[in-house]
Design an enzyme around this catalytic site. Structure first.
Site, PDB file in Angstrom:
ATOM      1  N   GLY A 127      -9.361   0.728  13.658  1.00  0.00           N
ATOM      2  CA  GLY A 127      -9.638   1.057  15.046  1.00  0.00           C
ATOM      3  C   GLY A 127      -8.844   0.326  16.092  1.00  0.00           C
ATOM      4  O   GLY A 127      -9.022   0.565  17.295  1.00  0.00           O
ATOM      5  N   ASP A 133      13.379   0.632  10.217  1.00  0.00           N
ATOM      6  CA  ASP A 133      12.772   0.450   8.901  1.00  0.00           C
ATOM      7  C   ASP A 133      13.741   0.864   7.787  1.00  0.00           C
ATOM      8  O   ASP A 133      14.612   1.720   7.983  1.00  0.00           O
ATOM      9  CB  ASP A 133      11.500   1.309   8.853  1.00  0.00           C
ATOM     10  CG  ASP A 133      10.687   1.103   7.605  1.00  0.00           C
ATOM     11  OD1 ASP A 133      10.248  -0.034   7.369  1.00  0.00           O
ATOM     12  OD2 ASP A 133      10.474   2.086   6.866  1.00  0.00           O
ATOM     13  N   GLU A 182      16.142  -3.510   8.688  1.00  0.00           N
ATOM     14  CA  GLU A 182      15.464  -4.142   7.552  1.00  0.00           C
ATOM     15  C   GLU A 182      16.311  -3.972   6.293  1.00  0.00           C
ATOM     16  O   GLU A 182      16.437  -2.881   5.764  1.00  0.00           O
ATOM     17  CB  GLU A 182      14.088  -3.511   7.326  1.00  0.00           C
ATOM     18  CG  GLU A 182      13.345  -4.115   6.145  1.00  0.00           C
ATOM     19  CD  GLU A 182      12.171  -3.277   5.671  1.00  0.00           C
ATOM     20  OE1 GLU A 182      11.225  -3.843   5.102  1.00  0.00           O
ATOM     21  OE2 GLU A 182      12.212  -2.042   5.861  1.00  0.00           O
TER      22      GLU A 182
END
Length: 642
Positions: free
Chosen positions: A181, A354, A383
Site C-alpha cells: 500500500g 534497469d 545497471e
C-alpha cells in the site's frame, strides 16, 4: 557522442525488413480556423510533445480499430507529416512528423479518414518547454542517492490501496510478495526526513502501471509506459513529487526499463509488428518461453559466438516479462521518446536504466546518445550486475573500448566495489584477504573513464541488506557505509539502512529485502521517521549516517578531491580525500582491542601537527606521531571546522 537517434535511417531499414507501406497523407501549414474537436482515438503515444527540441522528428504510435485503413491530415503551422506507416496489425499507424524550429505551442486535430469517408479526430498538444536543456542537471559525486521501494516505504493515501479493475486487487502486509500500500503521497509526506538525513537525490523503483496478477508491487513488469500505477497515485501526484523534491534541492531519478515489459502490457493482446518482441512467434504459438542465457560477457567478448550473443540479448528475462525488440525501429523510437517524455514531464534529475546489458547494445548507445544530445548536463546510470571492473567500465562514456563501442552512458553501477567492501569486512586479515580487498578494488579505478561518476552502494532492492550480509555486525556496517560515502563515487543508500533493516531470517528473499519502512503506516508501533520505538543501536546508526551525509553535502574534497590510500596495516586501512585546504581522512579499524598506529608512515599527506575534527562526534584530535584507536569501527576526520 553518437549522433541522435535517426528515425529516417531506421524507417529505411524497416522497408526492407518489415514490408510496411507508406500511406497517403496530407499536411499543410495553413492555419485551421475551426476549433479543435477535443476528441480522442484509443491511443496516441507520446500523448503530447514539446517544441524546441534539437531533434525535430516525432513519431506517433496510433492505435484504433482498423486505423491502418485511414489517411491522415494535420493542419497546423510548422507541423508536417513526413510519412505514415501501416503495421502488420490493422489497428496501428505510425506517423512521422517534422516539428519545425519556428513552431509555436498549441493544440491541433489529427484527422483520420477511412475509405468509407468516416472521419475520426484526435486532439494533440505541443507544449512549450519550461526549462532550458542545459538546466536539466543530473546527479554526480556531490549527491547521495536514497533508493526507495515505493510500495514498502509509506502509505499516506489509503483510498488508492485497492483499485477496481486491476488484476492484483488486494493488499496484505503479512505477505512478502503482496502489495502493501505504499504510494507517492507517502514519499512526499516524508521528504523532510529524507532531506534532513542529508540525501540529495531519490531513486524510487518504477511507479508506472504494473497490471500483473502477482508481484506487481516491485514495478519492473510495466504494462503501460505512459501511465502512473493508480495504486501509487496519479500523474499529477508524480508531478507533485517532482516539484516538491526540487523545492528541497533533491533530484528525482526515474527508474526505467528498456529491456522488457510485463506480460499483461496492453500491446501484448495485439502486437503491431511480427517482431515487436523477441521470440514473438513462440509467444503467439503458446510455446515455452525462451529465456536469456544471462551471459553478460557476450557483450564484450571478442570470441563470443553469435548464439551466445543472441541468447543474451533476445531471450526473455523471466516468463512474465516479454523481451522488447529494440532493433525494430518503431520500438526503438518508442523507447527513446518515452524517456524524453518523462524527462520533460517531470523535470527529472536523472535516469536509472534497469538490466542495462540485456537489450540490444547498439540501441542502448543510441538511446543514451539521444537523451544526452537534448540534455547535455543530464545523468544516466545503467545497471551492470557484474563483479568484473572490466565489464563495469565498458559501459561508461569515454571508455577506451577495443571494439570501439561508445555507450554515451554517464554512469554505471559498481557491484565490484560493493562486493569487495563486504568481503573485506567479513574476512580475517591476511596478505590477500580482508581490507586488502578494498585497497586492491579501488586500485582498479585506473581503468574507469571517470571513477567519481560511477554509482556505488552497500546494498539495493535485489540483494541481501548490508546489515544481514555483514552478519548484523554494527561496527562492520558503519565501516561499509563510511567507505562508500568517502570513495570517489556517487553513493546510493537503500531505504532503511539507516535503521539497520535486515532480512536475516530469509537470506535472498526479495520480498523481505523490500520490507516495510517502520512508521510508514499509521498502525506501526515503531516509527523511524520520529524515532519512536527504535532501539539504541538503530538510533545510533541513524545519527551516524545523518552526520556523515550532512557533512558530505558540502565537502568538496569528497566530491572532487584527490584520492590517496595506503596498503592495509595492522588491521587498519587509511584513505585520504584532499582538495585545497580540506583533507578528509577515513580510517577503518578491524581490531577488536585497542591499538596504536604510527602516523609517520602517512607523512606525505602533510597533516603533522594539524588539528582535525571527527565529523560524527565533533571531537577534536591532533595529528601527532601516533593515533590510538580504542574500538573497532570507522573514524572519519576532517581539517575543515566550519
Amino acid at each position: 557522442m553518437k549522433p541522435i537517434y535517426q528515425i529516417g535511417f531506421y524507417i529505411l531499414l524497416l522497408f526492407g525488413s518489415l514490408g510496411c507501406k507508406q500511406k497517403d497523407s496530407t499536411s499543410t501549414s495553413t492555419v485551421d480556423t475551426n476549433p479543435v474537436s477535443n476528441q480522442k482515438v484509443e491511443r496516441v503515444e507520446p500523448p503530447n510533445w514539446w517544441i524546441g527540441f534539437h531533434n525535430t522528428h516525432l513519431q506517433l504510435l496510433v492505435k484504433e480499430p482498423n486505423i491502418g485503413e485511414a489517411t491522415v491530415k494535420i493542419i497546423y503551422p510548422g507541423v508536417t507529416i513526413k510519412k505514415v506507416h501501416s503495421a502488420h496489425s490493422p489497428n496501428y499507424l505510425f506517423l512521422d512528423l517534422h516539428i519545425a524550429p519556428e513552431t509555436e505551442a498549441g493544440v491541433f486535430d489529427i484527422v483520420f479518414t477511412y475509405p468509407s469517408g468516416t472521419e475520426k479526430k484526435h486532439t494533440y498538444e505541443l507544449k512549450a518547454r519550461l526549462k532550458k536543456p542545459e538546466d536539466y542537471v543530473g546527479f554526480d559525486s556531490s549527491d547521495a542517492v536514497y533508493l526507495i521501494t515505493p510500495d514498502r516505504f509509506a502509505n499516506a493515501e489509503t483510498s488508492n490501496d485497492v483499485v477496481a479493475g486491476l488484476k492484483e486487487a488486494t493488499i496484505d502486509r503479512s505477505k512478502d510478495y503482496a502489495r502493501h500500500g505504499g504510494d507517492i503521497a507517502g514519499i512526499i509526506a516524508h521528504l523532510d526526513y529524507i532531506s534532513d538525513m542529508g540525501f540529495t537525490a531519490i531513486w524510487p523503483s518504477p511507479l508506472l502501471t504494473n497490471d500483473m496478477p502477482q508481484w506487481s508491487y516491485h514495478g519492473y513488469a510495466m504494462t503501460d509506459f505512459y501511465e502512473v500505477d493508480p495504486r501509487f497515485g496519479s500523474l499529477e501526484d508524480y508531478k507533485r513529487l517532482a516539484d516538491e523534491t526540487r523545492k528541497k534541492g533533491i533530484k528525482l531519478i526515474m527508474d526505467q526499463v528498456a529491456n522488457h515489459c510485463g506480460l499483461e502490457h496492453w500491446w501484448m493482446k495485439d502486437l503491431p509488428f511480427k517482431n515487436w518482441v523477441n521470440y514473438q512467434k513462440d509467444f503467439e504459438n503458446k510455446e515455452p518461453t525462451t529465456f536469456s542465457n544471462h551471459r553478460r560477457t557476450a557483450n564484450q567478448d571478442s570470441y563470443a559466438s553469435v548464439a551466445d550473443k543472441e541468447g543474451m540479448a533476445n531471450g526473455w528475462f523471466v516468463s512474465s516479462m516479454p523481451d522488447l525488440n529494440q532493433r525494430n525501429p518503431f520500438m526503438g523510437n518508442y523507447l527513446v521518446q518515452n524517456s524524453i517524455w518523462w524527462i520533460e514531464t517531470l523535470g527529472l534529475g536523472g535516469i536509472r536504466q534497469d538490466t542495462y546489458p540485456y537489450p540490444d547494445k547498439q540501441f542502448m548507445s543510441e538511446w543514451a546518445g539521444a537523451i544526452m544530445e537534448e540534455y547535455p548536463n543530464f545523468s544516466i546510470v545503467g545497471e551492470e550486475w557484474s563483479y568484473n571492473p572490466l565489464l563495469i567500465g565498458y559501459w561508461q562514456e569515454g571508455a577506451n573500448n577495443r571494439d570501439g563501442y561508445d555507450s554515451n552512458l554517464t554512469s554505471t553501477m559498481d557491484f565490484a566495489m560493493q562486493q569487495a567492501v563486504a568481503d573485506a569486512l567479513k574476512e580475517p586479515e591476511n596478505w590477500n584477504t580482508g581490507l586488502v580487498k578494498i585497497y586492491e578494488g579501488l586500485a582498479n579505478d585506473f581503468y574507469y573513464a571517470s571513477p567519481k561518476d560511477i554509482m556505488v552502494f552497500p546494498d539495493n532492492h535485489d540483494m541481501d541488506r548490508v546489515f544481514t550480509r555483514l552478519n548484523e555486525d554494527v561496527p562492520n556496517t558503519k565501516m561499509a557505509l563510511a567507505t562508500f560515502l568517502t570513495l570517489p563515487r556517487i553513493p546510493q543508500i537503500y531505504y532503511g539502512t539507516e535503521v539497520l533493516m535486515e532480512n536475516t531470517d530469509k537470506p535472498g528473499d526479495h520480498g523481505l529485502i523490500r520490507t516495510d519502512f517502520p512508521g510508514g503506516w499509521e498502525e506501526d508501533e515503531v516509527n523511524a521517521f520520529t524515532g519512536q520505538g527504535l532501539s539504541v543501536a538503530q538510533k545510533d546508526m541513524q545519527r551516524f549516517l545523518k552526520k556523515f551525509l550532512n557533512y558530505r553535502k558540502d565537502s568538496r574534497a569528497i566530491h572532487d578531491g584527490k584520492t590517496v590510500h595506503f596498503g592495509p596495516f595492522m588491521g587498519t586501512y587509511f584513505l585520504f580525500r584532499i582538495m585545497d585546504d580540506e583533507t578528509v581522512v577515513l580510517i577503518l579499524n578491524k581490531n577488536e582491542t585497542p591499538i596504536t598506529i604510527d602516523l609517520k608512515r602517512y607523512a606525505e599527506i602533510g597533516l603533522a601537527g594539524k588539528k582535525l575534527k571527527n565529523i560524527v562526534t565533533n571531537e577534536t584530535i591532533y595529528w601527532g606521531d601516533d593515533i590510538q584507536l580504542a574500538e573497532k569501527g570507522p573514524l572519519v576526520l576532517t581539517t575543515k571546522f566550519q
